[in-house]
Design an enzyme around this catalytic site. Sequence first.
Site, mmCIF file in Angstrom:
data_model
loop_
_atom_site.group_PDB
_atom_site.id
_atom_site.type_symbol
_atom_site.label_atom_id
_atom_site.label_comp_id
_atom_site.label_asym_id
_atom_site.label_seq_id
_atom_site.Cartn_x
_atom_site.Cartn_y
_atom_site.Cartn_z
ATOM 1 N N HIS D 15 0.846 -1.144 -0.041
ATOM 2 C CA HIS D 15 -0.078 0.281 0.023
ATOM 3 C C HIS D 15 0.853 1.235 0.049
ATOM 4 C CE1 HIS D 15 -0.466 0.940 4.623
ATOM 5 N NE2 HIS D 15 0.650 0.728 4.435
ATOM 6 N N CYS D 34 5.665 6.539 4.626
ATOM 7 C CA CYS D 34 4.655 5.613 4.251
ATOM 8 C C CYS D 34 4.082 6.400 2.994
ATOM 9 C CB CYS D 34 3.512 5.814 5.367
ATOM 10 S SG CYS D 34 4.172 5.073 6.701
ATOM 11 N N HIS D 40 4.974 0.277 -0.378
ATOM 12 C CA HIS D 40 5.882 -0.666 0.691
ATOM 13 C C HIS D 40 4.646 -1.563 1.072
ATOM 14 C CE1 HIS D 40 3.753 2.498 3.172
ATOM 15 N NE2 HIS D 40 4.069 1.397 4.340
ATOM 16 N N HIS D 42 3.320 -4.958 4.138
ATOM 17 C CA HIS D 42 3.175 -5.379 5.308
ATOM 18 C C HIS D 42 2.570 -6.722 5.381
ATOM 19 C CE1 HIS D 42 3.759 -1.367 7.295
ATOM 20 N NE2 HIS D 42 2.654 -1.114 6.425
ATOM 21 N N ASP D 80 -5.270 -10.364 -0.047
ATOM 22 C CA ASP D 80 -3.990 -11.166 0.157
ATOM 23 C C ASP D 80 -3.270 -10.943 -1.115
ATOM 24 O OD1 ASP D 80 -2.163 -12.680 1.425
ATOM 25 O OD2 ASP D 80 -2.868 -14.454 0.532
ATOM 26 N N HIS D 81 -1.822 -10.679 -1.045
ATOM 27 C CA HIS D 81 -0.920 -10.393 -2.097
ATOM 28 C C HIS D 81 -1.323 -9.404 -3.045
ATOM 29 C CE1 HIS D 81 1.172 -14.097 -0.557
ATOM 30 N NE2 HIS D 81 2.073 -13.777 -1.182
ATOM 31 N N GLU D 125 -0.878 -3.959 11.839
ATOM 32 C CA GLU D 125 -0.220 -3.674 10.565
ATOM 33 C C GLU D 125 1.383 -4.013 10.527
ATOM 34 O OE1 GLU D 125 -1.026 0.159 8.090
ATOM 35 O OE2 GLU D 125 0.650 0.708 9.441
#
Lengths: 135, 135, 135, 135, 135, 135
Positions: D15, D34, D40, D42, D80-81, D125
Amino acid sequence: MKVTVSRKAHFNAAHRLYRKDWSDEKNQTIFGKCSNPHFHGHNYELVVHVTGIINPDTGYVIDMKILKDLIKEEVEDKMDHKNLNEEVPEFYDKIPTAENMVIVIYEALKPHMNPEHELAVTLYETPRNFVSYSG
Amino acid sequence: MKVTVSRKAHFNAAHRLYRKDWSDEKNQTIFGKCSNPHFHGHNYELVVHVTGIINPDTGYVIDMKILKDLIKEEVEDKMDHKNLNEEVPEFYDKIPTAENMVIVIYEALKPHMNPEHELAVTLYETPRNFVSYSG
Amino acid sequence: MKVTVSRKAHFNAAHRLYRKDWSDEKNQTIFGKCSNPHFHGHNYELVVHVTGIINPDTGYVIDMKILKDLIKEEVEDKMDHKNLNEEVPEFYDKIPTAENMVIVIYEALKPHMNPEHELAVTLYETPRNFVSYSG
Amino acid sequence: MKVTVSRKAHFNAAHRLYRKDWSDEKNQTIFGKCSNPHFHGHNYELVVHVTGIINPDTGYVIDMKILKDLIKEEVEDKMDHKNLNEEVPEFYDKIPTAENMVIVIYEALKPHMNPEHELAVTLYETPRNFVSYSG
Amino acid sequence: MKVTVSRKAHFNAAHRLYRKDWSDEKNQTIFGKCSNPHFHGHNYELVVHVTGIINPDTGYVIDMKILKDLIKEEVEDKMDHKNLNEEVPEFYDKIPTAENMVIVIYEALKPHMNPEHELAVTLYETPRNFVSYSG
Amino acid sequence: MKVTVSRKAHFNAAHRLYRKDWSDEKNQTIFGKCSNPHFHGHNYELVVHVTGIINPDTGYVIDMKILKDLIKEEVEDKMDHKNLNEEVPEFYDKIPTAENMVIVIYEALKPHMNPEHELAVTLYETPRNFVSYSG
């Protein structure tokens, strides 16, 4: 066919990193806030690893109950809720860094181990800092 | 330039530590409450370590998806939600201690591995007790 | 009497597993959802292990503050909150798998270490997948 | 006699925190690293809490298998991914902060819940930053 | 000024989810592999929360030693290394789901608590599944 | 639509549980080994929870960077690597139990919070003992 058996234990203690033969300034330069003369402390997490052949009668390398009791007698009873510098003789003349502590713990346990067993010790001083020693 | 790739998995099972050729008293003396005839159980955490050279085409030592599926087929499908003594043939005549289990798991995985890869297995029986085996 | 000192660190990053010289279909076949062209990301947990003799003056193998700062400069400042494929030069032509990453991190740290110290690096890509490299 | 049942799940995603209607400078000032335009990512740990009365027939508030599958369909399959900004419609016009994410996840799950059940969601997070929402 | 004091404990046990008045098929349909007639087991992590006013003499809400001993007597001694269905009377006629277990544990502890203290109990059946109850 | 944002922090300190107006015997009876006159210590894990409405401009309840810095200034700088009894004025006349500590930490943070935000604090003294306070 050697298997390593590991047991975690826990104790907490106060300590201070400093040398009596250094000035306060030098201790502060080398050890920073870890040399605070009023002491600070940690929850230490200890892992003891024993490697050996499985006893075919019991399926054990070593009975975990015996290992747990040995750690209690040789480590927890001597260090838990103690001031390492002031109350644990091994540190009267040795700085209680995690490195020195892991060797002291290894040396305390080793004489009680089956000589055919290999011993290794891991000590967490904080969740982010830890040390290991295997003789 | 060898890298070790590790994958964690999870299963839970019932077991009992005892020998059929020993009396209840002897089983109780040696294995304590772990010999309870009604069984007890654990959440087992398993870590499988595979060491080998990185495949320059993929950047992988082994595809984690393949390793995950292998662990599911050879370990989880055989042991998860099972009674080790009664339902897992390897333990019909072998005490399901963590030590014996880690060797059984190693032997189940090894034939499916690339022979150039080294295999090691770690098994947590509880958060405080674990065992490791590498052949 | 060698002791291993370990320090944990943390960074997060985006990445994508793919090869520019492969078709999208082949990348999808080999890398699955990890080849998503829009990237995905991880919280990486890093553990750096340094093995050496204890300095008798300080009781340290290496001052943890120095190790922490070295990890920050050589790893966190270069990778934290970054897109590994697009912003970290080592991965312009190398797939940022965990295996390749752990070698890149080792190579970044090694020149700054005392040559008498042994270095090993462990990198968690997720809580269930991790890799280790020791040169 | 209400009991809360909780289930942990895991997904990872890329994100970027930024607003299209702000300059790069303003985004950098407010969101710091950020807001990196290259994204980047998580490993998100998700905990879903469902509170209700125990069904006397089954001893369940809700079958964990059903809750696990619901989380997979409504959260993991969508996030996811993935790149949250580019591939998850709820974030085309909403900044994917952890706060906004936990509400989006709550709103995705709520319509599928038994209306007599209370829902709460916690989202990690990073291991040190997390958020909670209960409607 | 009320403070909540929490203590973690640990026990492991075998269990089986099934109803004697249902057919094996129906038990299998509702409870899946959790109804295995040979039992399976878990490491249960228990957290007991006690809320009350701080005693100004001691700075304690409740002495942790007393709480630890109470958990041992009322929960660990009754359930640790036991088969819940066969050896714990509360589950002779009640399915030992985590939901029913957390209420049984609450009811076992409550009569021993200071009536001015509020009690809550959290029980982890696996690292990913847990339940909470506060009366 | 209120969301709770939580931030974990860490510090370590030495302390001793005792009252100056009690005899050593009484302190030993009430506080046991926690009253050791030479002090012991802990790694404290702190979680600060802030509940409020999401700022629609930023998607934040509170910028985690601001919360992290506030915890550093008001808690870590005052308590980390300190002897709580000897160096933290709030405990000159108050026993540094976890219960008293969590209130002192809450009171230190509260004046710096947005008055529309609700504050709660959780403090782990060991991995098995923790306390919570919300005003």
